[in-house]
Design a protein around this motif. Structure first.
Motif, short mmCIF file in Angstrom:
data_model
loop_
_atom_site.label_atom_id
_atom_site.label_comp_id
_atom_site.label_asym_id
_atom_site.label_seq_id
_atom_site.Cartn_x
_atom_site.Cartn_y
_atom_site.Cartn_z
N TRP A 163 -28.59 -30.95 34.78
CA TRP A 163 -27.28 -31.28 34.24
C TRP A 163 -27.48 -31.69 32.80
N LYS A 164 -26.55 -31.30 31.93
CA LYS A 164 -26.66 -31.63 30.51
C LYS A 164 -25.30 -32.07 29.97
N SER A 165 -25.31 -33.10 29.14
CA SER A 165 -24.11 -33.48 28.40
C SER A 165 -24.36 -33.08 26.95
N TYR A 166 -23.28 -32.80 26.21
CA TYR A 166 -23.43 -32.30 24.85
C TYR A 166 -22.26 -32.72 23.98
N VAL A 167 -22.49 -32.61 22.68
CA VAL A 167 -21.45 -32.82 21.66
C VAL A 167 -21.56 -31.64 20.71
N CYS A 168 -20.43 -31.05 20.33
CA CYS A 168 -20.47 -29.96 19.37
C CYS A 168 -19.37 -30.15 18.33
N GLY A 169 -19.66 -29.67 17.16
CA GLY A 169 -18.78 -29.76 16.01
C GLY A 169 -19.49 -29.04 14.88
N GLU A 170 -19.82 -29.76 13.81
CA GLU A 170 -20.64 -29.18 12.75
C GLU A 170 -21.98 -28.74 13.32
N PHE A 213 -10.64 -34.78 0.89
CA PHE A 213 -9.55 -34.40 0.01
C PHE A 213 -8.78 -33.25 0.65
N TYR A 214 -7.59 -33.00 0.15
CA TYR A 214 -6.82 -31.84 0.61
C TYR A 214 -7.21 -30.65 -0.25
N ASP A 215 -7.62 -29.57 0.41
CA ASP A 215 -8.05 -28.36 -0.29
C ASP A 215 -6.89 -27.36 -0.28
N PRO A 216 -6.21 -27.18 -1.42
CA PRO A 216 -5.06 -26.27 -1.45
C PRO A 216 -5.44 -24.81 -1.21
N GLU A 217 -6.68 -24.44 -1.49
CA GLU A 217 -7.11 -23.05 -1.25
C GLU A 217 -7.14 -22.73 0.24
N THR A 218 -7.71 -23.63 1.02
CA THR A 218 -7.81 -23.37 2.47
C THR A 218 -6.62 -23.94 3.24
N LYS A 219 -5.83 -24.79 2.55
CA LYS A 219 -4.71 -25.48 3.18
C LYS A 219 -5.16 -26.35 4.36
N HIS A 220 -6.32 -26.99 4.16
CA HIS A 220 -6.89 -27.91 5.15
C HIS A 220 -7.43 -29.14 4.45
N TRP A 221 -7.63 -30.19 5.22
CA TRP A 221 -8.30 -31.39 4.73
C TRP A 221 -9.79 -31.14 4.83
N ALA A 222 -10.51 -31.44 3.78
CA ALA A 222 -11.95 -31.21 3.74
C ALA A 222 -12.68 -32.55 3.63
N THR A 223 -13.76 -32.67 4.39
CA THR A 223 -14.66 -33.82 4.22
C THR A 223 -15.94 -33.29 3.60
N TYR A 224 -16.65 -34.17 2.94
CA TYR A 224 -17.91 -33.75 2.33
C TYR A 224 -18.91 -34.90 2.30
N HIS A 225 -20.15 -34.51 2.25
CA HIS A 225 -21.27 -35.44 2.09
C HIS A 225 -22.21 -34.80 1.09
N SER A 267 -16.69 -29.92 5.83
CA SER A 267 -16.05 -29.63 7.10
C SER A 267 -14.55 -29.63 6.85
N TYR A 268 -13.81 -28.85 7.63
CA TYR A 268 -12.37 -28.72 7.40
C TYR A 268 -11.58 -29.11 8.64
N TYR A 269 -10.42 -29.77 8.39
CA TYR A 269 -9.59 -30.31 9.46
C TYR A 269 -8.13 -29.99 9.19
N ASP A 270 -7.35 -29.95 10.27
CA ASP A 270 -5.93 -29.63 10.16
C ASP A 270 -5.08 -30.81 9.70
N GLU A 273 -4.97 -35.08 8.04
CA GLU A 273 -5.68 -36.10 7.28
C GLU A 273 -6.38 -37.11 8.20
N GLU A 274 -5.74 -37.47 9.31
CA GLU A 274 -6.34 -38.45 10.22
C GLU A 274 -7.71 -37.98 10.70
N GLU A 275 -7.81 -36.70 11.06
CA GLU A 275 -9.09 -36.16 11.54
C GLU A 275 -10.15 -36.25 10.44
N ALA A 276 -9.76 -35.99 9.20
CA ALA A 276 -10.68 -36.07 8.07
C ALA A 276 -11.15 -37.50 7.86
N ILE A 277 -10.24 -38.45 7.95
CA ILE A 277 -10.61 -39.86 7.76
C ILE A 277 -11.57 -40.31 8.87
#
Length: 163
Positions: A46-53, A116-128, A138-141, A143-147
């Protein structure tokens, strides 16, 4: 009610508090932001996992309850991230050493975490941004998800600085 049923019931209640992060029961998914558990026929575990980036296995066990407990912990960690993330970022920020947090603006400098909000992709972007000036976006639909994602990055950065 069995231990398994209790855990799954609690997870189902909590998953309403974690935005668009999906929770999968006895399913192996790697194509979306989420977490879950499944039985791996190849390894007979049995395995548990997390996926995203990134995708990673959080627990392997011959016992299904063990991985469901780890999934429960992962869901609880996600719920914690959604509870007032901006306030938590502002509490950690003064304690970070030389890593500016940039909220709702883009930074090209080395060592920065933000969104920040990326007007090109029309998504909220996070960065490191790392010390060499390369960035992981990473891109999100919403602002809350980005925060929430910025909070997770800030929290990890703070933990790394403590060691």
């Amino acid at each position: 009610m069995s231990k398994k049923e209790e855990l799954l019931s609690e997870i189902k209640k909590l998953r309403r508090k974690i935005g668009s992060v999906k929770v999968y029961f006895n399913q192996h998914k790697t194509d979306s932001r989420g977490m879950g558990y499944y039985f791996d026929e190849n390894d007979k575990l049995w395995k548990s996992y997390v996926c995203g980036e990134f995708y990673f296995i959080t627990k392997k066990s011959e016992n299904e309850i063990d991985v469901i407990e780890r999934l429960y912990d992962s869901v609880c960690e996600e719920v914690e991230a959604y509870e007032k993330p901006l306030e938590k970022i502002k509490k950690i920020e003064p304690k970070l050493q030389s890593v500016p947090i940039v909220l709702n603006a883009q930074s090209c400098g080395s060592y920065a975490i933000g969104y920040f909000y990326d007007p090109e992709t029309k998504h909220w972007a996070t960065y490191h941004n790392d010390e060499r000036g390369s960035s992981l976006y990473s891109y999100y639909d919403c602002e809350e998800e980005a925060i929430v994602e910025v909070y997770k990055m800030v929290k990890i950065e703070y933990k790394l600085q403590q060691h």
